[in-house]
Design a protein around this motif. Structure first.
Motif, PDB file in Angstrom:
ATOM      1  N   UNK A  31      -5.618 -10.169  -8.823  1.00  0.00           N
ATOM      2  CA  UNK A  31      -6.428  -9.243  -8.040  1.00  0.00           C
ATOM      3  C   UNK A  31      -5.851  -9.044  -6.640  1.00  0.00           C
ATOM      4  N   UNK A  32      -5.098 -10.008  -6.119  1.00  0.00           N
ATOM      5  CA  UNK A  32      -4.479  -9.904  -4.804  1.00  0.00           C
ATOM      6  C   UNK A  32      -2.976  -9.812  -5.012  1.00  0.00           C
ATOM      7  N   UNK A  33      -2.397  -8.582  -5.006  1.00  0.00           N
ATOM      8  CA  UNK A  33      -0.988  -8.431  -5.362  1.00  0.00           C
ATOM      9  C   UNK A  33       0.000  -8.963  -4.335  1.00  0.00           C
ATOM     10  N   UNK A  34      -0.444  -9.286  -3.113  1.00  0.00           N
ATOM     11  CA  UNK A  34       0.478  -9.809  -2.109  1.00  0.00           C
ATOM     12  C   UNK A  34       0.394 -11.328  -2.115  1.00  0.00           C
ATOM     13  N   UNK A  35       1.523 -11.960  -2.390  1.00  0.00           N
ATOM     14  CA  UNK A  35       1.564 -13.421  -2.410  1.00  0.00           C
ATOM     15  C   UNK A  35       1.258 -13.967  -1.024  1.00  0.00           C
ATOM     16  N   UNK A  36       0.660 -15.146  -0.957  1.00  0.00           N
ATOM     17  CA  UNK A  36       0.356 -15.721   0.357  1.00  0.00           C
ATOM     18  C   UNK A  36       1.634 -16.081   1.119  1.00  0.00           C
ATOM     19  N   UNK A  37       1.521 -16.035   2.433  1.00  0.00           N
ATOM     20  CA  UNK A  37       2.662 -16.372   3.282  1.00  0.00           C
ATOM     21  C   UNK A  37       2.963 -17.862   3.181  1.00  0.00           C
ATOM     22  N   UNK A  98       4.048  -5.245   4.718  1.00  0.00           N
ATOM     23  CA  UNK A  98       4.324  -5.901   3.444  1.00  0.00           C
ATOM     24  C   UNK A  98       5.756  -5.586   3.001  1.00  0.00           C
ATOM     25  N   UNK A  99       6.354  -6.556   2.303  1.00  0.00           N
ATOM     26  CA  UNK A  99       7.662  -6.371   1.684  1.00  0.00           C
ATOM     27  C   UNK A  99       7.431  -6.449   0.180  1.00  0.00           C
ATOM     28  N   UNK A 100       7.859  -5.414  -0.536  1.00  0.00           N
ATOM     29  CA  UNK A 100       7.700  -5.379  -1.991  1.00  0.00           C
ATOM     30  C   UNK A 100       9.079  -5.324  -2.634  1.00  0.00           C
ATOM     31  N   UNK A 101       9.174  -5.868  -3.842  1.00  0.00           N
ATOM     32  CA  UNK A 101      10.453  -5.970  -4.524  1.00  0.00           C
ATOM     33  C   UNK A 101      10.380  -5.368  -5.923  1.00  0.00           C
ATOM     34  N   UNK A 102      11.450  -4.652  -6.285  1.00  0.00           N
ATOM     35  CA  UNK A 102      11.635  -4.189  -7.654  1.00  0.00           C
ATOM     36  C   UNK A 102      13.075  -4.523  -8.035  1.00  0.00           C
ATOM     37  N   UNK A 103      13.359  -4.509  -9.328  1.00  0.00           N
ATOM     38  CA  UNK A 103      14.687  -4.907  -9.793  1.00  0.00           C
ATOM     39  C   UNK A 103      15.336  -3.772 -10.575  1.00  0.00           C
ATOM     40  N   UNK A 111       7.086  -2.735  -9.170  1.00  0.00           N
ATOM     41  CA  UNK A 111       7.080  -3.820  -8.189  1.00  0.00           C
ATOM     42  C   UNK A 111       6.729  -5.110  -8.920  1.00  0.00           C
ATOM     43  N   UNK A 112       7.527  -6.156  -8.722  1.00  0.00           N
ATOM     44  CA  UNK A 112       7.227  -7.422  -9.391  1.00  0.00           C
ATOM     45  C   UNK A 112       6.806  -8.524  -8.418  1.00  0.00           C
ATOM     46  N   UNK A 113       6.960  -8.290  -7.083  1.00  0.00           N
ATOM     47  CA  UNK A 113       6.571  -9.314  -6.118  1.00  0.00           C
ATOM     48  C   UNK A 113       6.330  -8.658  -4.768  1.00  0.00           C
ATOM     49  N   UNK A 114       5.331  -9.138  -4.040  1.00  0.00           N
ATOM     50  CA  UNK A 114       5.020  -8.642  -2.698  1.00  0.00           C
ATOM     51  C   UNK A 114       4.795  -9.825  -1.772  1.00  0.00           C
TER      52      UNK A 114
END
Length: 146
Positions: A31-37, A98-103, A111-114
């Motif tokens: 539910x929270x797509x941004x990983x914690x710092x 936010x920084x988001x990543x795709x491959x 996007x697989x990680x934020x």
């Protein structure tokens, strides 16, 4: 150890509670797509005190530094490369959050990680691993170099 019906029922109940707990954690994370710092003590590389550092694995990594409106800068980084971003904290009038990543070669891929952009005065370092089909990124917020 002797197995009795009571021990089997109690063990099954404990296992059921554990499965429900893990499921709730997975749902909460989804539910929270941004990983914690994640904070680390290792300072940034000298000469790159205000920059983001992204190191790729064996595939093209697309880094998207975005503001709250989803606007920002995207950069494709080749395999086995380290890239320093000078736009992490500010790009013109934008403040990235936010920084988001795709491959892969498609910059608009899923996007697989934020990860949240750290506060000014702190930097982020991210390292990609895995494969293009199953990419992974680990990020850490660190203090600036001294």
């Amino acid at each position: 150890m002797k197995f009795t019906a009571k021990r089997v029922v109690v063990s099954a109940a404990v296992a059921g509670v554990a499965v429900v707990g893990v499921g709730a954690t997975v749902i909460a994370t989804a539910a929270d797509p941004v990983s914690p710092e994640v904070a680390g003590a290792t300072p940034a590389d000298a000469g790159h005190e205000t920059e983001g550092k992204y190191t790729t694995g064996d595939y093209v990594l697309n880094v998207h530094e975005l503001d709250d409106d989803g606007e920002g800068v995207s950069t494709a980084i080749g395999p086995r490369t380290t890239y320093y971003s000078k736009t992490l904290h500010r790009s013109g009038n934008r403040q990235h959050t936010v920084v988001k990543f795709s491959a892969g070669s498609d910059a608009d891929g899923p996007i697989f990680f934020s990860y949240p952009v750290p506060a000014p005065g702190r930097v982020v370092g991210c390292v990609a691993s895995g494969t293009e089909a199953a990419p992974q990124v680990r990020c850490e917020t660190t203090p600036p170099a001294r």
